[in-house]
Design an enzyme around this catalytic site. Structure first.
Site, PDB file in Angstrom:
ATOM      1  N   GLU A  52      -1.396  -3.515   3.230  1.00  0.00           N
ATOM      2  CA  GLU A  52      -1.768  -2.153   4.222  1.00  0.00           C
ATOM      3  C   GLU A  52      -3.027  -3.116   4.501  1.00  0.00           C
ATOM      4  O   GLU A  52      -3.825  -2.658   3.835  1.00  0.00           O
ATOM      5  CB  GLU A  52      -1.263  -1.751   4.577  1.00  0.00           C
ATOM      6  CG  GLU A  52      -1.214  -0.787   5.928  1.00  0.00           C
ATOM      7  CD  GLU A  52      -0.433  -1.224   7.238  1.00  0.00           C
ATOM      8  OE1 GLU A  52      -0.801  -1.166   8.181  1.00  0.00           O
ATOM      9  OE2 GLU A  52       0.449  -1.773   6.784  1.00  0.00           O
ATOM     10  N   HIS A  89       5.002  -1.168   1.417  1.00  0.00           N
ATOM     11  CA  HIS A  89       4.377  -1.705   2.554  1.00  0.00           C
ATOM     12  C   HIS A  89       5.134  -2.928   3.118  1.00  0.00           C
ATOM     13  O   HIS A  89       5.220  -3.741   2.150  1.00  0.00           O
ATOM     14  CB  HIS A  89       3.170  -1.540   3.174  1.00  0.00           C
ATOM     15  CG  HIS A  89       2.102  -0.769   3.284  1.00  0.00           C
ATOM     16  ND1 HIS A  89       1.090  -0.383   2.511  1.00  0.00           N
ATOM     17  CD2 HIS A  89       2.471  -0.146   4.111  1.00  0.00           C
ATOM     18  CE1 HIS A  89      -0.051   1.208   2.726  1.00  0.00           C
ATOM     19  NE2 HIS A  89       1.037   1.068   3.449  1.00  0.00           N
ATOM     20  N   ASP A  93      -5.665   5.269  10.453  1.00  0.00           N
ATOM     21  CA  ASP A  93      -5.263   5.055   9.173  1.00  0.00           C
ATOM     22  C   ASP A  93      -5.767   3.490   7.853  1.00  0.00           C
ATOM     23  O   ASP A  93      -6.454   3.255   8.339  1.00  0.00           O
ATOM     24  CB  ASP A  93      -3.653   3.965  10.036  1.00  0.00           C
ATOM     25  CG  ASP A  93      -2.835   4.209   8.609  1.00  0.00           C
ATOM     26  OD1 ASP A  93      -2.510   4.565   7.637  1.00  0.00           O
ATOM     27  OD2 ASP A  93      -2.033   3.242   8.715  1.00  0.00           O
ATOM     28  N   HIS A  94      -5.780   4.254   6.818  1.00  0.00           N
ATOM     29  CA  HIS A  94      -5.629   3.592   5.672  1.00  0.00           C
ATOM     30  C   HIS A  94      -7.435   3.434   6.020  1.00  0.00           C
ATOM     31  O   HIS A  94      -7.895   1.946   5.508  1.00  0.00           O
ATOM     32  CB  HIS A  94      -5.246   1.820   5.490  1.00  0.00           C
ATOM     33  CG  HIS A  94      -3.783   2.172   4.830  1.00  0.00           C
ATOM     34  ND1 HIS A  94      -3.304   2.287   3.295  1.00  0.00           N
ATOM     35  CD2 HIS A  94      -2.878   2.423   5.671  1.00  0.00           C
ATOM     36  CE1 HIS A  94      -2.054   3.146   3.633  1.00  0.00           C
ATOM     37  NE2 HIS A  94      -1.591   2.386   4.657  1.00  0.00           N
ATOM     38  N   HIS A 150       4.632   6.757   3.624  1.00  0.00           N
ATOM     39  CA  HIS A 150       3.945   5.288   3.874  1.00  0.00           C
ATOM     40  C   HIS A 150       5.458   4.284   3.565  1.00  0.00           C
ATOM     41  O   HIS A 150       6.051   4.535   2.166  1.00  0.00           O
ATOM     42  CB  HIS A 150       2.899   5.012   3.594  1.00  0.00           C
ATOM     43  CG  HIS A 150       1.705   5.611   4.055  1.00  0.00           C
ATOM     44  ND1 HIS A 150       0.736   4.496   4.672  1.00  0.00           N
ATOM     45  CD2 HIS A 150       0.786   6.997   3.991  1.00  0.00           C
ATOM     46  CE1 HIS A 150      -0.581   5.632   4.906  1.00  0.00           C
ATOM     47  NE2 HIS A 150       0.207   7.240   4.396  1.00  0.00           N
ATOM     48  N   GLY A 151       5.244   3.269   4.043  1.00  0.00           N
ATOM     49  CA  GLY A 151       6.196   1.643   4.030  1.00  0.00           C
ATOM     50  C   GLY A 151       6.905   2.437   4.166  1.00  0.00           C
ATOM     51  O   GLY A 151       8.338   1.697   2.772  1.00  0.00           O
ATOM     52  N   ASN A 172       5.163   6.846   8.828  1.00  0.00           N
ATOM     53  CA  ASN A 172       4.772   5.359   8.592  1.00  0.00           C
ATOM     54  C   ASN A 172       5.366   4.703   9.226  1.00  0.00           C
ATOM     55  O   ASN A 172       6.042   4.013   8.610  1.00  0.00           O
ATOM     56  CB  ASN A 172       3.765   4.937   8.132  1.00  0.00           C
ATOM     57  CG  ASN A 172       1.955   5.479   8.421  1.00  0.00           C
ATOM     58  OD1 ASN A 172       2.421   6.831   8.249  1.00  0.00           O
ATOM     59  ND2 ASN A 172       1.201   5.351   7.102  1.00  0.00           N
ATOM     60  N   THR A 225       6.128  -2.124   9.944  1.00  0.00           N
ATOM     61  CA  THR A 225       6.570  -3.852  10.477  1.00  0.00           C
ATOM     62  C   THR A 225       8.008  -3.250  11.225  1.00  0.00           C
ATOM     63  O   THR A 225       8.011  -4.804  11.802  1.00  0.00           O
ATOM     64  CB  THR A 225       6.509  -3.748   8.782  1.00  0.00           C
ATOM     65  OG1 THR A 225       5.834  -4.071   7.596  1.00  0.00           O
ATOM     66  CG2 THR A 225       7.578  -4.999   8.519  1.00  0.00           C
TER      67      THR A 225
END
Length: 342
Positions: A168, A213, A94-95, A249-250, A271, A274
């Site tokens: 993130e 995020h 990821d990322h 995302h987020g 995704n 958190t």
């Protein structure tokens, strides 16, 4: 059973797109959080994705502080543990920002190429290149090069067009122009022009629609999932029958209605990090507070090994996170729909 092959991963993603559901993608930073994710997917009867960021992979490596080594270790452990999981598990990075391509993503792709030569599944089924900090044309030029390499390795590429807010793994969108939190239709069409619509290889597209995020107070995040629908409509107009496979995302803190709407517009991967972190740590804290006299050696006492044994609080934390993973499967509609299990 072994992890899905590259072809089977494609079928799992296509089944999600056709069935109007998505796969939760859970960031894991330890064997405990990995086991929790696997348990949650199994309990929900859902195929799922476990993933690691560059920073998460560095944490996996311990004192070595080597993200590449940590990612390899995480993937190899997943291959072993997921072999007994009754659902399909996809392994993802990821990322990865541009600065980490040569030391992280490209060597991992090389490892998958070597495995392909031996007739083995790739080390990672998919990799995300996060070029959101770059101008669009530079982002897409690098993504185009990576897509060719991913196809050769039997790996799916994920890219980001637009900027996800928040932070993130050291990549933040707090200081960018607010408009960049919303991907435009023109940017989506340009992505299809450069990367194709599946003819050059499969890729997942993290388009942004105000997502952030982390978690924030109600009203702080203004999601506009209709951006995804508009992108699909424009793509279908330019390329008959083509559709993007989106990534959300987020998603932590988003309402069920917002999640369902985004999924209905073609999100196949969501995704969740958190909320998983909180579920794990909240249960750990609860164990310590409930059993503090056993966890702590107070006033020269001996404590209670059954209370401070890491397996005691670890099982509690894993079970809580697994429950949250299973709930995420319900949110995106993947529960009970494992293609791999059938």
């Amino acid at each position: 059973m072994p992890l899905p092959t590259s072809e089977e991963v494609g079928r799992i993603l296509d089944a999600a797109a056709a069935g109007g559901h998505a796969l939760p993608a859970v960031n894991v930073t330890s064997s405990q959080t990995l086991n929790a994710a696997l348990q949650g997917f199994a309990e929900a009867g859902s195929d799922g994705i476990v993933q690691v960021t560059v920073g998460g992979a560095e944490y996996w490596s311990g004192a070595a502080r080597d993200a590449h080594a940590g990612a390899r270790g995480m993937a190899l452990l997943t291959h072993e543990l997921a072999a007994s999981c009754p659902v399909g598990i996809i392994v993802h990075t990821d990322h990865c920002p541009p600065k980490n391509l040569d030391g992280f993503l490209r060597p991992l792709l090389g490892a998958s190429l070597e495995r392909a030569g031996r007739g083995e599944p790739p080390l990672f089924h998919s990799h995300m290149f996060d070029g959101s900090t770059l101008p669009l044309e530079e982002n897409l030029a690098i993504a185009s090069e990576l897509l060719e390499q991913c196809v050769e390795a039997g790996v799916v590429l994920e890219i980001e067009v637009g900027v996800v807010g928040g932070e993130e793994d050291g990549i933040g969108g707090d200081d960018v122009d607010h408009s960049r939190l919303y991907t435009t239709t023109e940017e989506l069409l340009r992505t299809a022009e450069v990367l194709g619509t599946g003819d050059r290889g499969r890729y997942l597209l993290a388009a942004t629609f105000g997502n952030v995020h982390g978690t924030y107070a109600p009203g702080h995040v203004q999601l506009r999932p209709a951006i995804l629908r508009e992108g699909q409509d424009a793509l279908a107009g330019a390329h008959a029958g083509a559709r993007f496979q989106y990534v959300f995302h987020g998603s932590s803190g988003s309402s069920e209605a917002e999640i369902r709407e985004a999924v209905s517009y073609g999100v196949v991967k969501m995704n969740v990090d958190t909320d998983m972190q909180y579920a794990f740590t909240r249960a750990l804290a609860g164990h310590v507070l409930d059993h503090w006299q056993g966890v702590l050696r107070v006033d020269g006492g001996l404590g209670d090994k059954k209370a401070f044994d890491p397996r005691a609080w670890g099982r509690t934390a894993e079970a809580a996170m697994a429950q949250r993973v299973a709930r995420a499967c319900e949110d995106v509609g993947s529960a009970g729909r494992s293609l791999w299990a059938s």
